[in-house]
Write a protein that holds these residues in place. Structure first.
Motif, mmCIF file in Angstrom:
data_model
loop_
_atom_site.group_PDB
_atom_site.id
_atom_site.type_symbol
_atom_site.label_atom_id
_atom_site.label_comp_id
_atom_site.label_asym_id
_atom_site.label_seq_id
_atom_site.Cartn_x
_atom_site.Cartn_y
_atom_site.Cartn_z
ATOM 1 N N ILE A 126 0.574 -1.507 0.256
ATOM 2 C CA ILE A 126 -0.161 0.096 -0.340
ATOM 3 C C ILE A 126 0.731 1.270 -0.460
ATOM 4 O O ILE A 126 1.178 2.319 -0.694
ATOM 5 C CB ILE A 126 -0.864 -0.042 1.311
ATOM 6 N N ALA A 127 2.230 1.236 0.764
ATOM 7 C CA ALA A 127 2.934 2.013 0.525
ATOM 8 C C ALA A 127 3.285 2.696 -0.790
ATOM 9 O O ALA A 127 3.380 3.767 -0.511
ATOM 10 C CB ALA A 127 4.241 2.377 1.591
ATOM 11 N N TRP A 128 3.681 1.450 -1.336
ATOM 12 C CA TRP A 128 4.433 1.470 -2.786
ATOM 13 C C TRP A 128 3.547 2.288 -3.361
ATOM 14 O O TRP A 128 4.110 2.861 -4.625
ATOM 15 C CB TRP A 128 5.075 0.542 -3.269
ATOM 16 N N ILE A 129 2.374 2.339 -3.585
ATOM 17 C CA ILE A 129 1.484 2.875 -4.503
ATOM 18 C C ILE A 129 0.645 3.832 -3.938
ATOM 19 O O ILE A 129 0.928 4.708 -5.224
ATOM 20 C CB ILE A 129 -0.113 2.104 -3.962
ATOM 21 N N ILE A 130 0.924 4.128 -2.861
ATOM 22 C CA ILE A 130 0.721 5.742 -2.459
ATOM 23 C C ILE A 130 1.991 6.456 -3.173
ATOM 24 O O ILE A 130 1.800 8.050 -3.715
ATOM 25 C CB ILE A 130 0.531 5.693 -0.912
ATOM 26 N N VAL A 131 2.983 6.177 -2.599
ATOM 27 C CA VAL A 131 4.816 6.920 -3.095
ATOM 28 C C VAL A 131 4.054 7.387 -5.179
ATOM 29 O O VAL A 131 4.490 8.056 -5.502
ATOM 30 C CB VAL A 131 5.738 6.247 -2.991
ATOM 31 N N GLY A 132 3.730 6.153 -5.588
ATOM 32 C CA GLY A 132 3.640 6.112 -7.177
ATOM 33 C C GLY A 132 3.130 6.999 -7.451
ATOM 34 O O GLY A 132 3.374 7.326 -8.517
ATOM 35 N N GLY A 137 1.646 10.179 -10.448
ATOM 36 C CA GLY A 137 1.269 10.523 -11.013
ATOM 37 C C GLY A 137 0.420 9.800 -11.674
ATOM 38 O O GLY A 137 0.739 8.008 -11.499
ATOM 39 N N PRO A 138 -0.707 9.835 -13.085
ATOM 40 C CA PRO A 138 -1.279 9.145 -14.075
ATOM 41 C C PRO A 138 -0.139 8.197 -14.436
ATOM 42 O O PRO A 138 -0.823 6.841 -15.207
ATOM 43 C CB PRO A 138 -2.054 10.097 -15.291
ATOM 44 N N LYS A 139 0.738 8.802 -14.672
ATOM 45 C CA LYS A 139 1.883 7.591 -15.229
ATOM 46 C C LYS A 139 2.279 6.199 -14.411
ATOM 47 O O LYS A 139 2.680 5.192 -15.388
ATOM 48 C CB LYS A 139 3.721 8.309 -15.786
ATOM 49 N N PHE A 140 2.261 6.434 -13.400
ATOM 50 C CA PHE A 140 1.864 4.584 -12.522
ATOM 51 C C PHE A 140 1.584 3.867 -13.068
ATOM 52 O O PHE A 140 1.652 2.906 -12.819
ATOM 53 C CB PHE A 140 1.466 5.217 -11.078
ATOM 54 N N LEU A 141 0.326 4.415 -13.779
ATOM 55 C CA LEU A 141 -0.417 3.642 -14.470
ATOM 56 C C LEU A 141 0.378 2.545 -15.871
ATOM 57 O O LEU A 141 -0.152 1.079 -16.099
ATOM 58 C CB LEU A 141 -1.902 4.240 -14.838
ATOM 59 N N GLY A 142 1.401 2.905 -16.092
ATOM 60 C CA GLY A 142 1.885 2.363 -16.892
ATOM 61 C C GLY A 142 2.568 1.183 -16.416
ATOM 62 O O GLY A 142 2.983 0.243 -17.126
ATOM 63 N N ALA A 235 12.929 -3.781 -3.033
ATOM 64 C CA ALA A 235 12.935 -2.530 -3.785
ATOM 65 C C ALA A 235 12.809 -2.377 -5.281
ATOM 66 O O ALA A 235 12.622 -1.275 -5.235
ATOM 67 C CB ALA A 235 14.811 -2.482 -3.489
ATOM 68 N N ILE A 236 12.248 -4.141 -5.704
ATOM 69 C CA ILE A 236 12.240 -4.135 -7.068
ATOM 70 C C ILE A 236 11.094 -3.714 -7.216
ATOM 71 O O ILE A 236 10.237 -2.783 -8.444
ATOM 72 C CB ILE A 236 12.644 -5.710 -7.465
ATOM 73 N N TYR A 237 9.759 -3.890 -6.493
ATOM 74 C CA TYR A 237 8.421 -2.822 -6.207
ATOM 75 C C TYR A 237 9.117 -1.909 -5.988
ATOM 76 O O TYR A 237 7.679 -1.132 -6.849
ATOM 77 C CB TYR A 237 7.800 -4.016 -5.206
ATOM 78 N N LEU A 238 9.367 -1.324 -5.443
ATOM 79 C CA LEU A 238 9.354 0.238 -5.302
ATOM 80 C C LEU A 238 9.924 0.928 -6.256
ATOM 81 O O LEU A 238 9.533 1.706 -6.532
ATOM 82 C CB LEU A 238 11.155 0.754 -4.791
ATOM 83 N N LYS A 239 11.076 0.104 -7.460
ATOM 84 C CA LYS A 239 11.867 0.914 -8.787
ATOM 85 C C LYS A 239 10.256 1.267 -9.383
ATOM 86 O O LYS A 239 10.201 2.182 -10.072
ATOM 87 C CB LYS A 239 12.321 -0.114 -9.442
ATOM 88 N N ASP A 240 8.839 0.620 -9.387
ATOM 89 C CA ASP A 240 8.273 0.687 -10.521
ATOM 90 C C ASP A 240 7.137 1.907 -9.666
ATOM 91 O O ASP A 240 6.625 2.014 -10.717
ATOM 92 C CB ASP A 240 7.210 -0.796 -10.207
ATOM 93 N N SER A 241 7.521 1.644 -8.436
ATOM 94 C CA SER A 241 6.470 3.290 -7.214
ATOM 95 C C SER A 241 7.736 5.018 -8.705
ATOM 96 O O SER A 241 6.892 5.798 -7.939
ATOM 97 C CB SER A 241 6.641 3.074 -6.300
ATOM 98 N N LEU A 242 8.667 4.972 -8.831
ATOM 99 C CA LEU A 242 9.458 5.921 -8.719
ATOM 100 C C LEU A 242 9.714 6.228 -9.765
ATOM 101 O O LEU A 242 10.011 7.258 -10.227
ATOM 102 C CB LEU A 242 11.005 5.306 -7.547
ATOM 103 N N ILE A 243 10.143 4.642 -11.001
ATOM 104 C CA ILE A 243 10.451 5.472 -12.272
ATOM 105 C C ILE A 243 9.218 4.570 -13.579
ATOM 106 O O ILE A 243 8.389 3.676 -12.961
ATOM 107 C CB ILE A 243 12.014 4.833 -12.748
ATOM 108 N N ALA A 244 8.339 5.515 -14.389
ATOM 109 C CA ALA A 244 7.367 5.566 -14.978
ATOM 110 C C ALA A 244 7.522 4.637 -16.153
ATOM 111 O O ALA A 244 9.277 4.455 -16.944
ATOM 112 C CB ALA A 244 7.218 6.843 -16.167
ATOM 113 N N HIS A 245 7.117 3.588 -16.491
ATOM 114 C CA HIS A 245 7.342 2.856 -17.790
ATOM 115 C C HIS A 245 6.558 3.290 -18.926
ATOM 116 O O HIS A 245 5.964 3.909 -19.532
ATOM 117 C CB HIS A 245 6.804 1.354 -16.957
#
Length: 245
Positions: A126-132, A137-142, A235-245
């Motif tokens: 849940i925390a990583w989703i909030i961070v993402g 923003g909308p780019k997290f849906l990537g 850490a891998i899941y955190l990367k998805d919340s910090l870097i847009a795909h």
């Protein structure tokens, strides 16, 4: 406990307390969780206060763990993940102590209960989703939409990616719980066999003791390995919340 390998995981009520509608009962699980948390805080504070330019043995050990976890964050989450390093460093040490607590005689394995492992996994999920959402923003849906995919295949892949994403906390929590549960059951059964053989024919107890000792060392390594796997996946899941795909 000699004949029932599951008795070592039994939650025992130590004291019943309550405040209005809140149940504050103390069990062996909650007691050991509190003790391990206080131990981690105390050891960290003590080592930080007594740190020197030339490290002592304890400081050297903490620095090794620090560099190890830092390398995980750097490799998996990149420079953007450095801000979340304290969280991952803390969770690594906490899970490591949870795993190793069961190897202490007459102790209790905190991470052998799925309620603990799943709660930790779900909290960070849940925390990583909030961070993402905050960072991208909308780019997290990537994260649900792989690049360079044919349009006709995209709906199916989105469903698969969404299902895979939703199952992350379950797989993360169950993996840790199942490994610790299975390992301690095996160790308990072999230890019981060793005691039985020692009472019947001591010459057979010698190879049994060697096997039990090897499994105990293996469990020590598994405890470290599972803490590593839990941290590297976070850490891998955190990367998805910090870097847009």
């Amino acid at each position: 406990m000699l004949f029932n390998p599951f008795e070592q995981f039994e939650i025992i009520l130590l004291g019943s307390f309550g405040f209005n509608s809140f149940d504050l009962s103390l069990t062996n699980l909650s007691l050991l969780t509190i003790v391990i948390s206080l131990l981690l805080i105390s050891l960290t504070s003590l080592i930080v206060k007594s740190s020197t330019f030339i490290p002592n043995n304890w400081q050297y050990l903490v620095e090794i763990i620090y560099q190890f976890v830092f390398s995980i964050v750097a490799e998996q989450a990149g420079r953007k993940g450095f801000a979340y390093f304290p969280h991952l460093f803390t969770i690594f040490n906490l899970i490591l102590l949870y795993n190793l607590s069961g190897l202490v005689p007459f102790s209790f394995t905190v991470s052998s209960h799925v309620i603990i492992t799943f709660t930790l996994a779900l909290s960070y999920f849940i925390a990583w989703i909030i961070v993402g959402i905050i960072k991208l923003g909308p780019k997290f849906l990537g994260v649900f939409c792989p690049k360079n995919m044919p349009l006709w295949l995209l709906p199916l892949l989105i469903c698969v990616e969404f299902l895979s994403f939703s199952l992350r906390p379950i797989s993360l929590g169950v993996r840790l719980f199942a490994n610790m549960l299975a390992g301690h059951i095996l160790l308990h059964i072999l230890a019981g066999a060793f005691i039985y053989l020692m009472a019947k024919l001591i010459i057979l107890a010698i190879p049994a003791y060697a096997i039990v000792s090897a499994i105990a060392v293996l469990e020590l390594g598994i405890g470290f390995l599972q803490a590593y796997i839990f941290t590297i996946l976070l850490a891998i899941y955190l990367k998805d919340s910090l870097i847009a795909h």
